[in-house]
Motif scaffolding. Structure first.
Motif, PDB file in Angstrom:
ATOM      1  N   ALA A  44     102.961 -64.365 135.388  1.00 41.18           N
ATOM      2  CA  ALA A  44     104.117 -64.271 134.496  1.00 41.18           C
ATOM      3  C   ALA A  44     104.182 -62.864 133.897  1.00 41.18           C
ATOM      4  O   ALA A  44     103.149 -62.271 133.559  1.00 41.18           O
ATOM      5  CB  ALA A  44     104.006 -65.305 133.380  1.00 41.18           C
ATOM      6  N   ALA A  45     105.385 -62.324 133.786  1.00 38.18           N
ATOM      7  CA  ALA A  45     105.551 -60.962 133.262  1.00 38.18           C
ATOM      8  C   ALA A  45     104.940 -60.818 131.879  1.00 38.18           C
ATOM      9  O   ALA A  45     104.404 -59.764 131.532  1.00 38.18           O
ATOM     10  CB  ALA A  45     107.024 -60.582 133.243  1.00 38.18           C
ATOM     11  N   SER A  46     104.980 -61.887 131.081  1.00 38.66           N
ATOM     12  CA  SER A  46     104.405 -61.818 129.731  1.00 38.66           C
ATOM     13  C   SER A  46     102.884 -61.687 129.753  1.00 38.66           C
ATOM     14  O   SER A  46     102.284 -61.293 128.756  1.00 38.66           O
ATOM     15  CB  SER A  46     104.805 -63.054 128.925  1.00 38.66           C
ATOM     16  OG  SER A  46     104.340 -64.230 129.568  1.00 38.66           O
ATOM     17  N   SER A  47     102.261 -61.976 130.886  1.00 42.13           N
ATOM     18  CA  SER A  47     100.800 -61.869 131.008  1.00 42.13           C
ATOM     19  C   SER A  47     100.352 -60.578 131.673  1.00 42.13           C
ATOM     20  O   SER A  47      99.149 -60.336 131.813  1.00 42.13           O
ATOM     21  CB  SER A  47     100.254 -63.057 131.797  1.00 42.13           C
ATOM     22  OG  SER A  47     100.499 -64.260 131.099  1.00 42.13           O
ATOM     23  N   LEU A  48     101.291 -59.745 132.100  1.00 43.48           N
ATOM     24  CA  LEU A  48     100.936 -58.460 132.713  1.00 43.48           C
ATOM     25  C   LEU A  48     100.531 -57.471 131.626  1.00 43.48           C
ATOM     26  O   LEU A  48     101.001 -57.544 130.497  1.00 43.48           O
ATOM     27  CB  LEU A  48     102.110 -57.913 133.520  1.00 43.48           C
ATOM     28  CG  LEU A  48     102.556 -58.773 134.700  1.00 43.48           C
ATOM     29  CD1 LEU A  48     103.841 -58.209 135.312  1.00 43.48           C
ATOM     30  CD2 LEU A  48     101.455 -58.867 135.758  1.00 43.48           C
ATOM     31  N   THR A  49      99.660 -56.540 131.983  1.00 42.67           N
ATOM     32  CA  THR A  49      99.163 -55.539 131.039  1.00 42.67           C
ATOM     33  C   THR A  49      99.782 -54.186 131.344  1.00 42.67           C
ATOM     34  O   THR A  49      99.794 -53.754 132.500  1.00 42.67           O
ATOM     35  CB  THR A  49      97.627 -55.431 131.139  1.00 42.67           C
ATOM     36  OG1 THR A  49      97.063 -56.717 130.920  1.00 42.67           O
ATOM     37  CG2 THR A  49      97.081 -54.449 130.125  1.00 42.67           C
ATOM     38  N   LEU A  50     100.263 -53.504 130.302  1.00 38.44           N
ATOM     39  CA  LEU A  50     100.831 -52.162 130.451  1.00 38.44           C
ATOM     40  C   LEU A  50      99.909 -51.131 129.809  1.00 38.44           C
ATOM     41  O   LEU A  50      99.295 -51.393 128.783  1.00 38.44           O
ATOM     42  CB  LEU A  50     102.191 -52.074 129.759  1.00 38.44           C
ATOM     43  CG  LEU A  50     103.351 -52.730 130.471  1.00 38.44           C
ATOM     44  CD1 LEU A  50     104.563 -52.798 129.554  1.00 38.44           C
ATOM     45  CD2 LEU A  50     103.692 -51.968 131.739  1.00 38.44           C
ATOM     46  N   SER A  51      99.846 -49.965 130.434  1.00 36.13           N
ATOM     47  CA  SER A  51      99.140 -48.837 129.836  1.00 36.13           C
ATOM     48  C   SER A  51      99.878 -47.557 130.212  1.00 36.13           C
ATOM     49  O   SER A  51     100.658 -47.534 131.156  1.00 36.13           O
ATOM     50  CB  SER A  51      97.681 -48.777 130.315  1.00 36.13           C
ATOM     51  OG  SER A  51      97.620 -48.628 131.720  1.00 36.13           O
ATOM     52  N   GLY A  52      99.638 -46.516 129.448  1.00 35.41           N
ATOM     53  CA  GLY A  52     100.292 -45.238 129.705  1.00 35.41           C
ATOM     54  C   GLY A  52      99.316 -44.094 129.545  1.00 35.41           C
ATOM     55  O   GLY A  52      98.364 -44.180 128.767  1.00 35.41           O
ATOM     56  N   SER A  53      99.558 -43.034 130.311  1.00 36.56           N
ATOM     57  CA  SER A  53      98.714 -41.842 130.209  1.00 36.56           C
ATOM     58  C   SER A  53      99.560 -40.602 130.457  1.00 36.56           C
ATOM     59  O   SER A  53     100.649 -40.674 131.016  1.00 36.56           O
ATOM     60  CB  SER A  53      97.553 -41.901 131.207  1.00 36.56           C
ATOM     61  OG  SER A  53      98.044 -41.898 132.539  1.00 36.56           O
ATOM     62  N   SER A  54      99.042 -39.478 130.018  1.00 41.12           N
ATOM     63  CA  SER A  54      99.718 -38.190 130.141  1.00 41.12           C
ATOM     64  C   SER A  54      98.762 -37.198 130.799  1.00 41.12           C
ATOM     65  O   SER A  54      97.566 -37.205 130.506  1.00 41.12           O
ATOM     66  CB  SER A  54     100.108 -37.679 128.749  1.00 41.12           C
ATOM     67  OG  SER A  54     100.422 -36.302 128.765  1.00 41.12           O
ATOM     68  N   ASP A  55      99.300 -36.333 131.639  1.00 41.94           N
ATOM     69  CA  ASP A  55      98.460 -35.296 132.241  1.00 41.94           C
ATOM     70  C   ASP A  55      98.366 -34.054 131.349  1.00 41.94           C
ATOM     71  O   ASP A  55      97.724 -33.083 131.709  1.00 41.94           O
ATOM     72  CB  ASP A  55      98.952 -34.926 133.646  1.00 41.94           C
ATOM     73  CG  ASP A  55     100.267 -34.152 133.651  1.00 41.94           C
ATOM     74  OD1 ASP A  55     100.943 -34.074 132.601  1.00 41.94           O
ATOM     75  OD2 ASP A  55     100.638 -33.632 134.721  1.00 41.94           O
ATOM     76  N   ASN A  56      99.000 -34.086 130.171  1.00 45.03           N
ATOM     77  CA  ASN A  56      98.974 -32.959 129.243  1.00 45.03           C
ATOM     78  C   ASN A  56      98.738 -33.496 127.827  1.00 45.03           C
ATOM     79  O   ASN A  56      99.670 -33.631 127.036  1.00 45.03           O
ATOM     80  CB  ASN A  56     100.302 -32.187 129.317  1.00 45.03           C
ATOM     81  CG  ASN A  56     100.313 -30.955 128.443  1.00 45.03           C
ATOM     82  OD1 ASN A  56      99.420 -30.733 127.632  1.00 45.03           O
ATOM     83  ND2 ASN A  56     101.341 -30.137 128.580  1.00 45.03           N
ATOM     84  N   PRO A  57      97.470 -33.813 127.484  1.00 44.60           N
ATOM     85  CA  PRO A  57      97.187 -34.398 126.166  1.00 44.60           C
ATOM     86  C   PRO A  57      97.452 -33.450 124.995  1.00 44.60           C
ATOM     87  O   PRO A  57      97.570 -33.911 123.860  1.00 44.60           O
ATOM     88  CB  PRO A  57      95.718 -34.795 126.256  1.00 44.60           C
ATOM     89  CG  PRO A  57      95.157 -34.003 127.377  1.00 44.60           C
ATOM     90  CD  PRO A  57      96.287 -33.711 128.319  1.00 44.60           C
ATOM     91  N   THR A  58      97.561 -32.155 125.243  1.00 44.29           N
ATOM     92  CA  THR A  58      97.926 -31.237 124.164  1.00 44.29           C
ATOM     93  C   THR A  58      99.355 -31.517 123.721  1.00 44.29           C
ATOM     94  O   THR A  58      99.669 -31.457 122.539  1.00 44.29           O
ATOM     95  CB  THR A  58      97.786 -29.773 124.626  1.00 44.29           C
ATOM     96  OG1 THR A  58      96.425 -29.547 125.020  1.00 44.29           O
ATOM     97  CG2 THR A  58      98.165 -28.796 123.520  1.00 44.29           C
TER      98      THR A  58
END
Length: 126
Positions: A44-58
């Motif tokens: 179920a879409a409500s059970s999926l996990t999302l995460s985000g990242s950036s290649d430029n943390p500055t």
């Protein structure tokens, strides 16, 4: 006669995440919520996990990537670090616990245009 056993193993398909177009924002501002969708055949879409990242943390740290929405209709709001300009590639990842899918988009943060200079009216007559 012969007898035999057939075992059918469940196949896990990868979740999906829609693409997001590149964005340009002014320094010291955040994006409006950016809509995207997620789905999975077995989870179920409500059970999926999302995460985000950036290649430029500055320019953009992980804490500046905030998810919203519910079920398959999600949003992400991106807030770069104060006083920073530049470009970052953001990777959004959706996971069903076994497999993942990713959507990558570019965020360009530019300086705000300078305010117009002072207006001067010159008189040419009496």
């Amino acid at each position: 006669s012969r007898s035999f056993t057939v075992t059918v193993n469940q196949v896990n398909t990868r979740p999906t995440i829609s693409s997001i177009t590149n964005r340009i924002i002014a320094m010291d501002s955040a994006t409006a919520p950016i809509s995207f969708t997620i789905a999975d055949a077995e989870t179920a879409a409500s059970s999926l996990t999302l995460s985000g990242s950036s290649d430029n943390p500055t320019l953009l740290q992980t804490v500046g990537i905030v998810f919203g929405g519910s079920n398959g209709n999600r949003t992400v709001t991106v807030t770069p670090e104060p006083g920073q300009t530049g470009v970052a590639n953001l990777t959004l990842t959706v996971s069903d616990g076994t497999d993942t899918a990713q959507s990558v988009f570019q965020l360009s943060v530019r300086q705000r245009p300078a305010a117009p200079g002072s207006l001067r009216i010159a008189s040419t007559g009496p």
